[in-house]
Design a protein around this motif. Structure first.
Motif, PDB file in Angstrom:
ATOM      1  N   HIS A 165       0.838  -1.213   0.000  1.00  0.00           N
ATOM      2  CA  HIS A 165       0.000   0.000   0.000  1.00  0.00           C
ATOM      3  C   HIS A 165       0.870   1.259   0.000  1.00  0.00           C
ATOM      4  O   HIS A 165       0.527   2.254  -0.643  1.00  0.00           O
ATOM      5  CB  HIS A 165      -0.939   0.006   1.211  1.00  0.00           C
ATOM      6  CG  HIS A 165      -2.092  -0.913   1.075  1.00  0.00           C
ATOM      7  ND1 HIS A 165      -3.386  -0.494   0.945  1.00  0.00           N
ATOM      8  CD2 HIS A 165      -2.132  -2.261   1.048  1.00  0.00           C
ATOM      9  CE1 HIS A 165      -4.187  -1.540   0.844  1.00  0.00           C
ATOM     10  NE2 HIS A 165      -3.442  -2.631   0.898  1.00  0.00           N
ATOM     11  N   ALA A 166       1.975   1.218   0.730  1.00  0.00           N
ATOM     12  CA  ALA A 166       2.881   2.366   0.775  1.00  0.00           C
ATOM     13  C   ALA A 166       3.479   2.640  -0.608  1.00  0.00           C
ATOM     14  O   ALA A 166       3.578   3.799  -1.023  1.00  0.00           O
ATOM     15  CB  ALA A 166       3.994   2.121   1.804  1.00  0.00           C
ATOM     16  N   VAL A 167       3.853   1.583  -1.319  1.00  0.00           N
ATOM     17  CA  VAL A 167       4.402   1.756  -2.676  1.00  0.00           C
ATOM     18  C   VAL A 167       3.345   2.361  -3.591  1.00  0.00           C
ATOM     19  O   VAL A 167       3.622   3.303  -4.344  1.00  0.00           O
ATOM     20  CB  VAL A 167       4.926   0.417  -3.233  1.00  0.00           C
ATOM     21  CG1 VAL A 167       5.285   0.547  -4.710  1.00  0.00           C
ATOM     22  CG2 VAL A 167       6.135  -0.059  -2.434  1.00  0.00           C
TER      23      VAL A 167
ATOM     24  N   GLU B 246      13.585   4.976   3.730  1.00  0.00           N
ATOM     25  CA  GLU B 246      13.381   6.057   4.696  1.00  0.00           C
ATOM     26  C   GLU B 246      11.934   6.546   4.666  1.00  0.00           C
ATOM     27  O   GLU B 246      11.340   6.814   5.714  1.00  0.00           O
ATOM     28  CB  GLU B 246      14.349   7.209   4.419  1.00  0.00           C
ATOM     29  CG  GLU B 246      15.797   6.855   4.696  1.00  0.00           C
ATOM     30  CD  GLU B 246      16.447   5.932   3.655  1.00  0.00           C
ATOM     31  OE1 GLU B 246      15.932   5.809   2.511  1.00  0.00           O
ATOM     32  OE2 GLU B 246      17.467   5.313   3.992  1.00  0.00           O
ATOM     33  N   ALA B 247      11.360   6.649   3.477  1.00  0.00           N
ATOM     34  CA  ALA B 247       9.955   7.062   3.365  1.00  0.00           C
ATOM     35  C   ALA B 247       9.036   5.985   3.937  1.00  0.00           C
ATOM     36  O   ALA B 247       8.028   6.293   4.581  1.00  0.00           O
ATOM     37  CB  ALA B 247       9.604   7.350   1.914  1.00  0.00           C
ATOM     38  N   LEU B 248       9.403   4.720   3.722  1.00  0.00           N
ATOM     39  CA  LEU B 248       8.618   3.621   4.288  1.00  0.00           C
ATOM     40  C   LEU B 248       8.652   3.687   5.818  1.00  0.00           C
ATOM     41  O   LEU B 248       7.618   3.538   6.463  1.00  0.00           O
ATOM     42  CB  LEU B 248       9.166   2.273   3.809  1.00  0.00           C
ATOM     43  CG  LEU B 248       8.431   1.045   4.344  1.00  0.00           C
ATOM     44  CD1 LEU B 248       7.018   0.967   3.774  1.00  0.00           C
ATOM     45  CD2 LEU B 248       9.218  -0.214   4.031  1.00  0.00           C
ATOM     46  N   GLN B 249       9.821   3.952   6.377  1.00  0.00           N
ATOM     47  CA  GLN B 249       9.941   4.081   7.830  1.00  0.00           C
ATOM     48  C   GLN B 249       9.079   5.229   8.347  1.00  0.00           C
ATOM     49  O   GLN B 249       8.386   5.092   9.346  1.00  0.00           O
ATOM     50  CB  GLN B 249      11.390   4.339   8.235  1.00  0.00           C
ATOM     51  CG  GLN B 249      12.266   3.126   8.141  1.00  0.00           C
ATOM     52  CD  GLN B 249      13.667   3.431   8.635  1.00  0.00           C
ATOM     53  OE1 GLN B 249      14.350   4.267   8.073  1.00  0.00           O
ATOM     54  NE2 GLN B 249      14.073   2.746   9.690  1.00  0.00           N
ATOM     55  N   TRP B 250       9.130   6.353   7.663  1.00  0.00           N
ATOM     56  CA  TRP B 250       8.361   7.523   8.091  1.00  0.00           C
ATOM     57  C   TRP B 250       6.868   7.236   8.062  1.00  0.00           C
ATOM     58  O   TRP B 250       6.139   7.575   8.987  1.00  0.00           O
ATOM     59  CB  TRP B 250       8.696   8.719   7.193  1.00  0.00           C
ATOM     60  CG  TRP B 250       7.953   9.940   7.585  1.00  0.00           C
ATOM     61  CD1 TRP B 250       8.293  10.833   8.544  1.00  0.00           C
ATOM     62  CD2 TRP B 250       6.708  10.392   7.031  1.00  0.00           C
ATOM     63  NE1 TRP B 250       7.330  11.823   8.633  1.00  0.00           N
ATOM     64  CE2 TRP B 250       6.346  11.567   7.707  1.00  0.00           C
ATOM     65  CE3 TRP B 250       5.870   9.920   6.035  1.00  0.00           C
ATOM     66  CZ2 TRP B 250       5.190  12.263   7.425  1.00  0.00           C
ATOM     67  CZ3 TRP B 250       4.711  10.618   5.750  1.00  0.00           C
ATOM     68  CH2 TRP B 250       4.385  11.784   6.444  1.00  0.00           C
ATOM     69  N   LEU B 251       6.426   6.574   6.991  1.00  0.00           N
ATOM     70  CA  LEU B 251       4.995   6.322   6.810  1.00  0.00           C
ATOM     71  C   LEU B 251       4.469   5.227   7.728  1.00  0.00           C
ATOM     72  O   LEU B 251       3.366   5.350   8.267  1.00  0.00           O
ATOM     73  CB  LEU B 251       4.710   5.958   5.352  1.00  0.00           C
ATOM     74  CG  LEU B 251       3.251   5.768   4.973  1.00  0.00           C
ATOM     75  CD1 LEU B 251       2.487   7.084   5.088  1.00  0.00           C
ATOM     76  CD2 LEU B 251       3.138   5.222   3.562  1.00  0.00           C
ATOM     77  N   THR B 252       5.244   4.158   7.928  1.00  0.00           N
ATOM     78  CA  THR B 252       4.734   2.986   8.640  1.00  0.00           C
ATOM     79  C   THR B 252       5.373   2.737  10.001  1.00  0.00           C
ATOM     80  O   THR B 252       4.837   1.970  10.795  1.00  0.00           O
ATOM     81  CB  THR B 252       4.955   1.716   7.801  1.00  0.00           C
ATOM     82  OG1 THR B 252       6.354   1.470   7.673  1.00  0.00           O
ATOM     83  CG2 THR B 252       4.300   1.811   6.431  1.00  0.00           C
TER      84      THR B 252
ATOM     85  N   GLN C  47      14.362  -5.394   1.199  1.00  0.00           N
ATOM     86  CA  GLN C  47      14.252  -6.286   0.049  1.00  0.00           C
ATOM     87  C   GLN C  47      12.815  -6.366  -0.444  1.00  0.00           C
ATOM     88  O   GLN C  47      12.554  -6.325  -1.642  1.00  0.00           O
ATOM     89  CB  GLN C  47      14.762  -7.693   0.398  1.00  0.00           C
ATOM     90  CG  GLN C  47      14.796  -8.627  -0.797  1.00  0.00           C
ATOM     91  CD  GLN C  47      15.727  -8.135  -1.887  1.00  0.00           C
ATOM     92  OE1 GLN C  47      16.903  -7.873  -1.628  1.00  0.00           O
ATOM     93  NE2 GLN C  47      15.219  -7.981  -3.093  1.00  0.00           N
ATOM     94  N   LEU C  48      11.891  -6.470   0.474  1.00  0.00           N
ATOM     95  CA  LEU C  48      10.477  -6.533   0.115  1.00  0.00           C
ATOM     96  C   LEU C  48      10.035  -5.254  -0.582  1.00  0.00           C
ATOM     97  O   LEU C  48       9.329  -5.301  -1.604  1.00  0.00           O
ATOM     98  CB  LEU C  48       9.643  -6.790   1.366  1.00  0.00           C
ATOM     99  CG  LEU C  48       8.183  -7.130   1.165  1.00  0.00           C
ATOM    100  CD1 LEU C  48       8.005  -8.319   0.228  1.00  0.00           C
ATOM    101  CD2 LEU C  48       7.545  -7.425   2.514  1.00  0.00           C
ATOM    102  N   LEU C  49      10.458  -4.109  -0.075  1.00  0.00           N
ATOM    103  CA  LEU C  49      10.137  -2.833  -0.702  1.00  0.00           C
ATOM    104  C   LEU C  49      10.654  -2.808  -2.137  1.00  0.00           C
ATOM    105  O   LEU C  49       9.918  -2.469  -3.073  1.00  0.00           O
ATOM    106  CB  LEU C  49      10.741  -1.681   0.100  1.00  0.00           C
ATOM    107  CG  LEU C  49      10.587  -0.283  -0.492  1.00  0.00           C
ATOM    108  CD1 LEU C  49       9.115   0.114  -0.580  1.00  0.00           C
ATOM    109  CD2 LEU C  49      11.383   0.725   0.331  1.00  0.00           C
TER     110      LEU C  49
ATOM    111  N   ILE D  94       5.491  -3.988  -9.311  1.00  0.00           N
ATOM    112  CA  ILE D  94       4.448  -3.061  -9.750  1.00  0.00           C
ATOM    113  C   ILE D  94       4.883  -2.292 -10.995  1.00  0.00           C
ATOM    114  O   ILE D  94       4.099  -2.110 -11.920  1.00  0.00           O
ATOM    115  CB  ILE D  94       4.033  -2.115  -8.609  1.00  0.00           C
ATOM    116  CG1 ILE D  94       3.280  -2.923  -7.538  1.00  0.00           C
ATOM    117  CG2 ILE D  94       3.160  -0.983  -9.122  1.00  0.00           C
ATOM    118  CD1 ILE D  94       2.915  -2.151  -6.300  1.00  0.00           C
ATOM    119  N   THR D  95       6.133  -1.858 -11.044  1.00  0.00           N
ATOM    120  CA  THR D  95       6.573  -1.085 -12.214  1.00  0.00           C
ATOM    121  C   THR D  95       6.679  -1.961 -13.457  1.00  0.00           C
ATOM    122  O   THR D  95       6.475  -1.473 -14.562  1.00  0.00           O
ATOM    123  CB  THR D  95       7.898  -0.340 -11.964  1.00  0.00           C
ATOM    124  OG1 THR D  95       8.896  -1.257 -11.549  1.00  0.00           O
ATOM    125  CG2 THR D  95       7.728   0.757 -10.941  1.00  0.00           C
ATOM    126  N   CYS D  96       6.973  -3.246 -13.292  1.00  0.00           N
ATOM    127  CA  CYS D  96       6.998  -4.152 -14.444  1.00  0.00           C
ATOM    128  C   CYS D  96       5.590  -4.428 -14.955  1.00  0.00           C
ATOM    129  O   CYS D  96       5.363  -4.520 -16.158  1.00  0.00           O
ATOM    130  CB  CYS D  96       7.689  -5.463 -14.085  1.00  0.00           C
ATOM    131  SG  CYS D  96       9.471  -5.310 -13.941  1.00  0.00           S
TER     132      CYS D  96
END
Length: 73
Positions: A17-19, A27-33, A48-50, A57-59
């Motif tokens: 959901h964050a992506v 760092e953005a993932l840490q801030w958000l979650t 790694q998961l991020l 998703i981009t593929c």
């Protein structure tokens, strides 16, 4: 669903959901979650998961990467 980050109850679905919301850096993932903000034991798995989810998703949606990120990257 299993937690990736037990300290802050962050799941793989939360990272996905964050992506979709625009997160492109750990760092953005840490801030958000709050992911990896406790003991830090999940950092490698979460990073790694991020990366895997961003690639997946981009593929699947080649224009997805054009969406501005929330962290300026």
């Amino acid at each position: 669903m299993n937690d990736v980050c037990v300290c802050h109850s962050v799941t793989e679905e939360d990272i996905r959901h964050a992506v979709v919301a625009g997160v492109r850096s750990f760092e953005a993932l840490q801030w958000l979650t709050g992911c990896s903000g406790g003991c830090g034991g999940c950092e490698q798995e979460a990073r790694q998961l991020l990366s895997d989810i961003i690639t997946e998703i981009t593929c699947a949606h080649p224009t997805f990467h054009l969406r501005p990120s929330h962290d300026g990257q």
